[in-house]
Motif scaffolding. Structure first.
Motif, PDB file in Angstrom:
ATOM      1  N   CYS A 282       0.848  -1.158   0.093  1.00 34.31           N
ATOM      2  CA  CYS A 282       0.053   0.168  -0.046  1.00 34.31           C
ATOM      3  C   CYS A 282       0.829   1.294   0.147  1.00 34.31           C
ATOM      4  O   CYS A 282       1.616   1.194   0.826  1.00 34.31           O
ATOM      5  N   GLY A 283       0.791   2.103  -0.898  1.00 34.57           N
ATOM      6  CA  GLY A 283       1.375   3.520  -1.130  1.00 34.57           C
ATOM      7  C   GLY A 283       3.102   3.023  -1.291  1.00 34.57           C
ATOM      8  O   GLY A 283       3.634   4.008  -0.557  1.00 34.57           O
ATOM      9  N   GLY A 284       3.542   2.063  -1.736  1.00 38.99           N
ATOM     10  CA  GLY A 284       4.597   1.609  -1.798  1.00 38.99           C
ATOM     11  C   GLY A 284       5.459   0.854  -0.765  1.00 38.99           C
ATOM     12  O   GLY A 284       6.635   0.815  -0.464  1.00 38.99           O
ATOM     13  N   VAL A 285       4.395   0.785   0.440  1.00 28.97           N
ATOM     14  CA  VAL A 285       5.185   0.245   1.760  1.00 28.97           C
ATOM     15  C   VAL A 285       4.732  -1.230   1.789  1.00 28.97           C
ATOM     16  O   VAL A 285       3.612  -1.565   1.407  1.00 28.97           O
ATOM     17  N   ASN A 286       5.527  -2.369   1.821  1.00 32.53           N
ATOM     18  CA  ASN A 286       5.103  -3.773   2.060  1.00 32.53           C
ATOM     19  C   ASN A 286       4.412  -3.845   3.547  1.00 32.53           C
ATOM     20  O   ASN A 286       5.100  -3.759   4.445  1.00 32.53           O
ATOM     21  N   MET A 287       3.570  -3.966   3.367  1.00 31.67           N
ATOM     22  CA  MET A 287       2.423  -4.267   4.605  1.00 31.67           C
ATOM     23  C   MET A 287       2.841  -5.591   5.539  1.00 31.67           C
ATOM     24  O   MET A 287       2.698  -5.460   6.639  1.00 31.67           O
ATOM     25  N   THR A 288       3.194  -6.523   4.758  1.00 39.20           N
ATOM     26  CA  THR A 288       3.591  -7.697   5.581  1.00 39.20           C
ATOM     27  C   THR A 288       4.939  -7.227   6.414  1.00 39.20           C
ATOM     28  O   THR A 288       5.092  -7.595   7.536  1.00 39.20           O
ATOM     29  N   LEU A 289       5.919  -6.439   5.747  1.00 39.15           N
ATOM     30  CA  LEU A 289       7.065  -6.229   6.386  1.00 39.15           C
ATOM     31  C   LEU A 289       6.641  -5.197   7.391  1.00 39.15           C
ATOM     32  O   LEU A 289       7.171  -5.381   8.472  1.00 39.15           O
ATOM     33  N   TYR A 290       5.798  -4.213   7.269  1.00 38.65           N
ATOM     34  CA  TYR A 290       5.428  -3.357   8.181  1.00 38.65           C
ATOM     35  C   TYR A 290       4.884  -3.949   9.258  1.00 38.65           C
ATOM     36  O   TYR A 290       5.257  -3.406  10.542  1.00 38.65           O
ATOM     37  N   ILE A 291       3.863  -4.930   9.288  1.00 43.38           N
ATOM     38  CA  ILE A 291       3.173  -5.400  10.465  1.00 43.38           C
ATOM     39  C   ILE A 291       4.256  -6.301  11.011  1.00 43.38           C
ATOM     40  O   ILE A 291       4.084  -6.219  12.379  1.00 43.38           O
ATOM     41  N   SER A 292       5.087  -6.990  10.463  1.00 44.03           N
ATOM     42  CA  SER A 292       5.792  -7.814  10.987  1.00 44.03           C
ATOM     43  C   SER A 292       7.051  -7.060  11.954  1.00 44.03           C
ATOM     44  O   SER A 292       7.427  -7.845  12.795  1.00 44.03           O
ATOM     45  N   GLU A 293       7.207  -6.150  11.600  1.00 47.10           N
ATOM     46  CA  GLU A 293       8.336  -5.210  12.454  1.00 47.10           C
ATOM     47  C   GLU A 293       7.653  -4.693  13.641  1.00 47.10           C
ATOM     48  O   GLU A 293       8.418  -4.548  14.628  1.00 47.10           O
ATOM     49  N   HIS A 294       6.464  -4.453  13.623  1.00 47.90           N
ATOM     50  CA  HIS A 294       5.873  -3.765  14.869  1.00 47.90           C
ATOM     51  C   HIS A 294       5.067  -4.889  15.715  1.00 47.90           C
ATOM     52  O   HIS A 294       4.793  -4.586  16.843  1.00 47.90           O
ATOM     53  N   VAL A 295       4.843  -6.014  15.197  1.00 50.48           N
ATOM     54  CA  VAL A 295       4.112  -7.083  15.921  1.00 50.48           C
ATOM     55  C   VAL A 295       5.007  -8.402  15.527  1.00 50.48           C
ATOM     56  O   VAL A 295       4.830  -9.249  14.832  1.00 50.48           O
ATOM     57  N   ARG A 296       6.045  -8.581  16.200  1.00 47.67           N
ATOM     58  CA  ARG A 296       7.249  -9.644  15.602  1.00 47.67           C
ATOM     59  C   ARG A 296       6.636 -10.851  16.073  1.00 47.67           C
ATOM     60  O   ARG A 296       7.201 -11.648  15.419  1.00 47.67           O
ATOM     61  N   PHE A 297       5.823 -11.032  16.879  1.00 42.24           N
ATOM     62  CA  PHE A 297       5.338 -12.471  16.955  1.00 42.24           C
ATOM     63  C   PHE A 297       4.611 -13.034  15.742  1.00 42.24           C
ATOM     64  O   PHE A 297       4.623 -14.355  15.698  1.00 42.24           O
ATOM     65  N   LEU A 298       4.255 -12.110  14.913  1.00 40.74           N
ATOM     66  CA  LEU A 298       3.317 -12.596  13.751  1.00 40.74           C
ATOM     67  C   LEU A 298       4.571 -13.054  12.700  1.00 40.74           C
ATOM     68  O   LEU A 298       3.994 -13.634  11.645  1.00 40.74           O
ATOM     69  N   ASN A 299       5.812 -12.913  12.878  1.00 41.52           N
ATOM     70  CA  ASN A 299       6.908 -13.695  11.872  1.00 41.52           C
ATOM     71  C   ASN A 299       6.846 -14.939  12.003  1.00 41.52           C
ATOM     72  O   ASN A 299       7.477 -15.503  11.228  1.00 41.52           O
ATOM     73  N   PHE A 300       6.217 -15.401  13.187  1.00 39.98           N
ATOM     74  CA  PHE A 300       6.290 -17.064  13.373  1.00 39.98           C
ATOM     75  C   PHE A 300       4.844 -17.497  13.024  1.00 39.98           C
ATOM     76  O   PHE A 300       3.961 -16.758  13.330  1.00 39.98           O
TER      77      PHE A 300
END
Length: 344
Positions: A282-300
């Motif tokens: 969205c708007g040039g921002v990868n939302m998967t990366l953005y979300i995973s950086e702020h809510v890191r347990f969702l990386n797993f």
């Protein structure tokens, strides 16, 4: 209906009460600064490192607590839910306000420091104990010595320390201070394109995070995306129905307003699931990366599984007679949770 029978015994509401206890424990561990718990929470819940994240978290917990109120029951437990919910929302709003004020004050403070050499000089002057790190009172002295001086209230100081103290040891090292100053200057100067100046090391780190955030079985991601989309649509319909009831019968109709807030939360969380699993941009921002950086347990995968279990419980706590779509979507999210747990 099986789910409706369970709801008569408030089974899913009891599960949500358990989640509220868990969320309360998480926040208590942050406030009492227990070293082990704090490091663990900051590792997996990065958004709680900032006042804005804590504020949104408390507001959401407060709304959820209020939504568990049953107007047909006048027991003392219902009064506790109402009191705890209102208090949580009030504290969350306070966190949000002080976070905004502190961020503005810190931006002005960073702008008054012309160079890194000057920053190192004021750090040395404020570090009267020669310990190599600034205590909270030293940070106050450092900011007050700037021209023009930056003065913070106690609440703003707490919010400022959350921004500066990246390793959460309750002290600000020179490296943390330089990092804050550099990041703040870059944010102000490059607000329109904050990611354009990433260093090669940061890019590699982003790619590594992206690998963990998107790793997983392809079919599982497709099913998770479909379940998240179904939850979003069903919850939006439920939200519209609740607003229709309120507008036609008045604002004193039970807890329809609170149910509408819960549906709005489900819409938001459903969108999070879709953006996370579909690797949307969205708007040039990868939302998967953005979300995973702020809510890191969702990386797993296991982290996503527990997140989906919470969403399923929240959706299935709604009345099956009034919102069958939301309940069915919650059941599908529960199924996705089990699949994530098995794969994880």
């Amino acid at each position: 209906m099986f789910i409706e029978t369970f709801n008569k015994f408030r089974f899913f509401q009891v599960c949500l009460e358990f989640y509220l206890c868990l969320f309360g424990g998480v926040f208590i561990s942050l406030e009492i600064a227990n070293a082990a718990c704090t490091q663990y929470v900051h590792k997996y819940f990065a958004f709680l490192s900032l006042s804005s994240g804590r504020g949104c978290f408390l507001i959401g917990v407060g709304v959820l607590s209020l939504a568990l109120w049953d107007p047909s029951t006048d027991g003392w437990t219902e009064m506790l839910n109402i009191a705890a919910g209102c208090f949580s929302i009030a504290v969350g709003v306070l966190y949000r306000i002080t976070g905004v004020w502190a961020r503005r004050s810190l931006q002005h403070a960073a702008a008054s420091i012309a160079s890194e050499e000057e920053l190192r000089r004021v750090f040395a002057e404020a570090n009267v104990s020669m310990s190599g790190a600034l205590e909270p009172e030293d940070v106050v002295a450092l900011l007050a010595a700037l021209q023009p001086p930056t003065l913070l209230t106690d609440n703003e100081l707490r919010a400022a320390l959350l921004v500066m103290d990246t390793n959460h040891d309750s002290a600000i090292s020179l490296e943390e201070l330089v990092g804050w100053w550099t990041d703040t200057k870059a944010t102000v100067a490059l607000a329109a394109d904050a990611t354009a100046q990433d260093s090669d090391g940061e890019q590699a780190n982003h790619k590594n995070k992206m690998y963990h955030a998107t790793a997983g079985h392809g079919l599982l991601r497709v099913v998770s995306t479909a379940a998240g989309l179904g939850l979003t649509v069903a919850a939006f319909i439920g939200f519209w129905v609740e607003l229709t009831v309120v507008s036609s019968k008045g604002w004193n109709q039970g807890n329809f307003v609170l149910k509408a807030f819960v549906d709005a939360m489900l819409v938001f969380f459903g969108l999070v699931v879709v953006l996370l699993e579909a690797r949307a941009t969205c708007g040039g921002v990868n939302m998967t990366l953005y979300i995973s950086e702020h809510v890191r347990f969702l990386n797993f995968v296991w982290g996503r599984g527990f997140f989906y279990m919470f969403l399923g419980t929240l959706a299935m706590s709604q009345s099956a007679a009034e919102e069958p779509g939301t309940v069915l979507a919650g059941a599908s999210i529960f199924g996705v949770r089990l699949a994530n747990a098995v794969v994880g």
